[in-house]
Design an enzyme around this catalytic site. Structure first.
Site, short mmCIF file in Angstrom:
data_model
loop_
_atom_site.label_atom_id
_atom_site.label_comp_id
_atom_site.label_asym_id
_atom_site.label_seq_id
_atom_site.Cartn_x
_atom_site.Cartn_y
_atom_site.Cartn_z
N ARG A 179 0.77 -1.24 -0.21
CA ARG A 179 -0.38 0.32 0.16
C ARG A 179 1.30 1.40 0.37
O ARG A 179 1.69 1.35 1.11
CB ARG A 179 -0.86 0.31 1.58
N ARG A 237 3.12 -28.32 4.80
CA ARG A 237 3.90 -28.06 6.30
C ARG A 237 3.32 -27.91 7.49
O ARG A 237 2.17 -27.64 7.18
CB ARG A 237 4.86 -26.27 6.04
N ARG A 280 7.18 -15.93 13.90
CA ARG A 280 6.82 -14.54 13.95
C ARG A 280 6.10 -15.14 15.94
O ARG A 280 6.28 -16.53 16.53
CB ARG A 280 5.31 -14.66 13.69
N GLU A 308 6.14 -19.49 16.65
CA GLU A 308 5.87 -19.98 15.77
C GLU A 308 6.83 -21.14 15.42
O GLU A 308 7.80 -19.61 14.30
CB GLU A 308 4.74 -19.58 15.33
N TYR A 328 -4.82 -23.30 -0.16
CA TYR A 328 -3.74 -22.79 0.81
C TYR A 328 -5.21 -21.43 1.52
O TYR A 328 -5.70 -20.45 0.33
CB TYR A 328 -3.26 -21.75 0.62
N ASP A 376 -8.55 -19.70 3.47
CA ASP A 376 -8.73 -18.71 4.32
C ASP A 376 -9.97 -19.57 4.49
O ASP A 376 -11.01 -19.60 4.10
CB ASP A 376 -8.53 -17.37 4.41
N1 UDP Z 1 5.28 -13.18 4.09
C1 UDP Z 1 6.90 -13.13 4.02
N2 UDP Z 1 6.59 -11.74 5.50
C2 UDP Z 1 6.58 -11.84 6.22
C3 UDP Z 1 4.97 -12.10 5.82
C4 UDP Z 1 4.49 -13.02 5.37
O1 UDP Z 1 7.74 -13.62 3.80
O2 UDP Z 1 6.93 -10.93 7.37
C5 UDP Z 1 5.16 -14.34 3.00
C6 UDP Z 1 5.37 -16.25 3.64
O3 UDP Z 1 6.06 -16.66 2.00
C7 UDP Z 1 3.98 -16.27 4.06
C8 UDP Z 1 2.64 -15.31 3.03
O4 UDP Z 1 3.83 -14.79 2.50
O5 UDP Z 1 3.93 -17.72 3.99
C9 UDP Z 1 1.91 -15.34 3.20
O6 UDP Z 1 1.32 -14.55 4.72
P1 UDP Z 1 0.12 -14.56 5.80
O7 UDP Z 1 0.78 -13.65 6.52
O8 UDP Z 1 -1.01 -14.97 4.96
O9 UDP Z 1 0.75 -16.53 6.24
P2 UDP Z 1 -0.47 -17.07 7.02
O10 UDP Z 1 -0.40 -15.96 8.49
O11 UDP Z 1 -1.20 -17.59 6.68
O12 UDP Z 1 0.70 -18.12 7.87
#
Ligand code: UDP
Length: 331
Positions: free
Chosen positions: A125, A196, A226, A249, A297, A299
């Site tokens: 954005r 995974r 994270r 995680e 994948y 949601d």
């Molecule tokens: N991603 C990344 N850096 C970040 C957040 C996300 O590279 O800080 C990439 C990563 O490949 C991840 C994808 O974007 O698997 C989707 O992120 P999302 O937060 O939607 O993943 P979820 O919460 O489903 O694990």
């Protein structure tokens, strides 16, 4: 209120899904904001004007920033993989800081081997909007997901049998809706599709550990992806809580005994998946659906929307005496 399978934020722009889910308990408004730690600094995520200005130490407005980022971005017309998608969206610097390391940790492979669609989940954005999701409705169930699911299952005709594997059932069902992994249904005859799995390292401390629900750790040297601090998902419930529960995680390849979380969907798995899908088409009396049944994948809101469509299609089939199809959408 702890999200034991990792952070789950309900977000949708589908009014039908939104009104459906509210039948099962109160949904409380919750706006998800994520921070990212990379190269010894904290940034706002998804990449927005604040991220760009702070990262490049500039003071740009939306138009200038757009031009600046596109001058760095690679001109790739039809990105074929995650890396190409990232380079064409944000250029090499932001890609290296925010996406490359996190993605290698999350998926255990090179971003060049992953589909571009994974990155399309995240917006870029050129304003100061730092909402993680752009959907109209964003919420967390007031009583938590466990209560919500209990309430969905609390309907006449639904019987729940826990700790009962699908393979152990030896009964005649009029029809089976299978939402487990599609490769497992066929006893992995064609080989195992890649998933995974996640490990969570739980820790408790007092007060407020990180000041936000989710902080991403993008550097590859940090072994986890994270940290989720669950009480921030329910500020209405946690005001006076002195203690706090956090999950670190970790992502890794899913072994035979692990819970599959993310279908990887590598290009080289396509052939195997096609064969499973062909076999599913030839299996009478069974429909495959959901994230694992269709190996996509998805949601929560998309999964619910597809389930509602499937239910409608089943009713149509029954009314018209047609067989129920093996899939309701193309996997
Ligand atoms: N991603 C990344 N850096 C970040 C957040 C996300 O590279 O800080 C990439 C990563 O490949 C991840 C994808 O974007 O698997 C989707 O992120 P999302 O937060 O939607 O993943 P979820 O919460 O489903 O694990």
């Amino acid at each position: 209120m702890t999200h034991v399978y990792g952070p789950h934020i309900f977000h949708t722009s589908d009014e039908r899904v939104w009104s459906f889910i509210q039948r099962f308990g109160r949904m409380r408004p919750y706006l998800h904001q994520v921070r990212a730690i990379t190269k010894n600094a904290v940034f706002s995520l998804p990449v927005n004007l604040l991220t760009i200005n702070q990262f490049f130490r500039r003071i740009m407005g939306p138009n200038e920033a757009r031009a600046f980022v596109s001058s760095r971005a690679h001109a790739i017309e039809n990105p074929q993989n995650f890396e190409e998608q990232a380079l064409s969206m944000v250029g090499p610097e932001l890609y290296a800081a925010f996406f490359r390391g996190y993605t290698r940790k999350q998926w255990g492979m090179e971003p060049t081997e992953l589909p571009a669609s994974i990155l399309k989940r995240l917006p870029v954005r050129f304003n100061y909007d730092d909402r993680y999701f752009s959907h109209t409705h964003q919420a967390i169930p007031d009583q938590g997901y466990t209560k919500m699911v209990e309430s969905i299952l609390d309907a006449p005709g639904i019987q729940v049998r826990l700790k009962t594997s699908h393979e152990s059932l030896n009964e005649n069902f009029a029809h089976v809706f299978y939402t487990g992994p599609i490769d497992r249904y066929f006893n992995f005859a064609q080989g195992r599709l890649g998933y995974r799995t996640l490990d969570f390292e739980v820790f408790r401390t007092v007060g407020d550990f990180q000041g936000a629900a989710v902080i991403n750790y993008c550097d590859e040297a940090v072994p986890f992806t994270r940290i989720t601090e669950h009480k921030h998902f329910a500020p209405w419930d946690s005001q006076d809580m002195k203690e706090t529960i956090c999950y670190r995680e970790f992502s890794r390849a899913c072994g035979p005994e692990d819970i599959p979380y993310y279908p990887i969907r590598q290009a080289r798995e396509e052939q195997m998946l096609d064969t499973y899908v062909e076999r599913a088409h030839a299996t009478k009396g069974v429909s495959f659906l959901g994230r694992l049944g269709s190996y996509r994948y998805l949601d929560m809101d998309v999964t619910i929307g597809e389930a509602l469509d499937a239910a409608q299609e089943v009713l149509n089939c029954l009314a018209q005496l047609r067989p129920i199809p093996p899939f309701f959408v193309k996997p």
